[in-house]
Design an enzyme around this catalytic site. Sequence first.
Site, short mmCIF file in Angstrom:
data_model
loop_
_atom_site.label_atom_id
_atom_site.label_comp_id
_atom_site.label_asym_id
_atom_site.label_seq_id
_atom_site.Cartn_x
_atom_site.Cartn_y
_atom_site.Cartn_z
CE LYS A 217 72.05 59.15 20.79
NZ LYS A 217 71.48 57.80 20.91
CD GLU A 223 72.80 64.87 35.42
OE1 GLU A 223 72.36 65.26 34.31
OE2 GLU A 223 72.29 63.94 36.06
N GLY A 276 73.94 55.62 23.98
CA GLY A 276 74.95 56.19 24.87
C GLY A 276 75.85 55.15 25.51
NE ARG A 277 71.60 50.99 27.71
CZ ARG A 277 70.61 51.80 27.38
NH1 ARG A 277 70.73 53.10 27.52
NH2 ARG A 277 69.47 51.32 26.89
CD GLU A 360 70.78 54.38 30.96
OE1 GLU A 360 71.33 54.60 29.87
OE2 GLU A 360 70.86 55.18 31.90
CG HIS A 391 90.26 42.13 52.23
ND1 HIS A 391 90.74 41.39 53.27
CD2 HIS A 391 91.00 41.80 51.15
CE1 HIS A 391 91.77 40.65 52.86
NE2 HIS A 391 91.94 40.88 51.57
O1 F6P Z 1 71.00 58.23 32.06
C1 F6P Z 1 70.27 58.60 30.96
C2 F6P Z 1 71.12 58.96 29.78
O2 F6P Z 1 70.28 59.34 28.77
C3 F6P Z 1 72.04 57.82 29.33
O3 F6P Z 1 71.41 56.88 28.56
C4 F6P Z 1 73.10 58.58 28.64
O4 F6P Z 1 74.25 57.81 28.42
C5 F6P Z 1 73.31 59.71 29.61
O5 F6P Z 1 72.01 60.03 30.07
C6 F6P Z 1 73.98 60.93 29.05
O6 F6P Z 1 73.27 61.44 27.96
P1 F6P Z 1 73.94 62.45 26.95
O7 F6P Z 1 75.09 61.75 26.31
O8 F6P Z 1 72.87 62.81 25.97
O9 F6P Z 1 74.42 63.65 27.71
#
Ligand code: F6P
Length: 545
Positions: A217, A223, A276-277, A360, A391
């Site tokens: 987003k 990451e 995002g979620r 979250e 299990h």
């Molecule tokens: O974990 C924090 C967060 O901002 C989430 O709310 C979001 O879904 C995720 O990181 C990824 O963010 P982005 O879509 O901006 O890469």
Amino acid sequence: MVQPGCLGGDNREMSIHSAAVWPELVALNADQVDLSLVDRFVADPQRAESLSFALGDLWVDVAKHPIDAATLDLLFRLAKQRGVPKFFAAMTSGEVVNQTEGRPALHTALRASANAVIEVDGVNVVPGVQDTLEQLASFTDALRDGKVLGATGHAIRAVVSLGIGGSHLGPAMAAEALAEFSGDLEVRWAANLDRADLTQALAGLDPASTLIVVCSKTFTTAETLAAAEQARAWLFAGVGDEVSAHLAAATAFPERAVTWGVSSDRVFAFPEWVGGRFSLASSVSLGLMAAIGAERFGEMLAGMRLVDDQVAAEERSVPVLLGLLDVWHRQVRGAASRAVVPYSHALRRFPDHLQQLEMESLGKSVSVDGRPVEGPTGAVIWGAAGTDAQHAFFQLLHQGPEVVPVDFIGFAQPAGGVNDALMANLLAQAEALAFGRSEQEVAATGVSPALVPHRTFAGGRPSTVILAQRLTPSVLGQLVALYEHRTVTAAVLWGINPFDQWGVELGKQLAVRIADELSDPESSPNHDGSTNSLMARYREWRNPS
Ligand code: F6P
């Protein structure tokens, strides 16, 4: 601005405990604390009928909760006093309900019917949503038909979707859930900063026929950008300079994706007002649409819309009921966690998606006005697929000292074929948790007295059973929307903002600082003693001499 828990109720800016109906709820619970589920079922033979509800294609049974019609009446009065119906009306009509980030939360607009009118700043957002859906459909149709060519003229046959959190968990879960509806394209997913995740996702793929989709987003997430660089290097090694033929992006900031190197016609934007979620219906699901096709994706959106419509039309909707029960279990009965157990291999990643959605959204200690929330808020959500979970952690559910409400989800026709044993296990676990086995019953089976306490089940452990005939795209959409609205309901009851996530920021900032320090051999870190010492050990072990 619209505030959860403070909208249109008779208790503006007060906590859930100040709602007029709260003392009645607490008193009713205290009165009934010794009433077992056995007693409840004996006293009311119609109990299962009156506490089971249809929601689209879902059948939701809450009869194994320690509640009755009076509890439900009080809970729905609580929802009204806390402004739940009005909050949903405000949310779905585009009002600013995400106060701390100053914007609407309009995920429902992504699945609204094409002729709906939903305005943000006086502009109807629905046509823009429909345009993006059409662009996604035409791109993914071309992908599925082998008409998208890579730099060397080979047709793209594999899609690797990069993203994390909301830009990964929902679509990856849905792609697995709907695997039986997938076409020939190979669609894979990677999220973890550990490069092993992407390395594994790329294993065996040919860069010449692979598309990398960068889903973020913000297009700033460390990451995802690290994975994108790793993927781009892999593409470069395989096809040379023309890597952009192998890149696409889904983001709310298209210009950032273009600057990074994605060609503008391959950037599928979605508005910033999609959390995002809550973004499964957005372009972060490009990989999902590539897997199942635009038509099936449309069916999933229709399933979500069906639930959206129930929440809009009915004050006593099923999602609101489940949100009310969640808050009641947490605040009145002290349940610190809830387990989600889908009896479906296809739906095995649903608990992962719900962990982000619920924790979250609800893991907050202050209300929207910045004041501490009275009592606990969001529960820990955990779970795994049944029967595997039986299990692993069911021992604790049955005999552990804490009561953990459970959501059981099952299908009459699971992807693996009709399976009476699978359904029998779901039903048996719910029954065993609810009714247990008394000491007398155990002793009557001839168990030695010393073992009786070990083999006794207290019972009284609540569960919700959600059944559907089959896990179709529409049913998956219904399930996802059910949990989204359930989560928002709980937030509104507590008066917290479900749409921000400031709690993830501090760790992110510190990680940037520590990464700089770790990469600089001259740096002398000035953290706490524990962190300093761990950093020293890491440095020593990272490059052993
Ligand atoms: O974990 C924090 C967060 O901002 C989430 O709310 C979001 O879904 C995720 O990181 C990824 O963010 P982005 O879509 O901006 O890469």
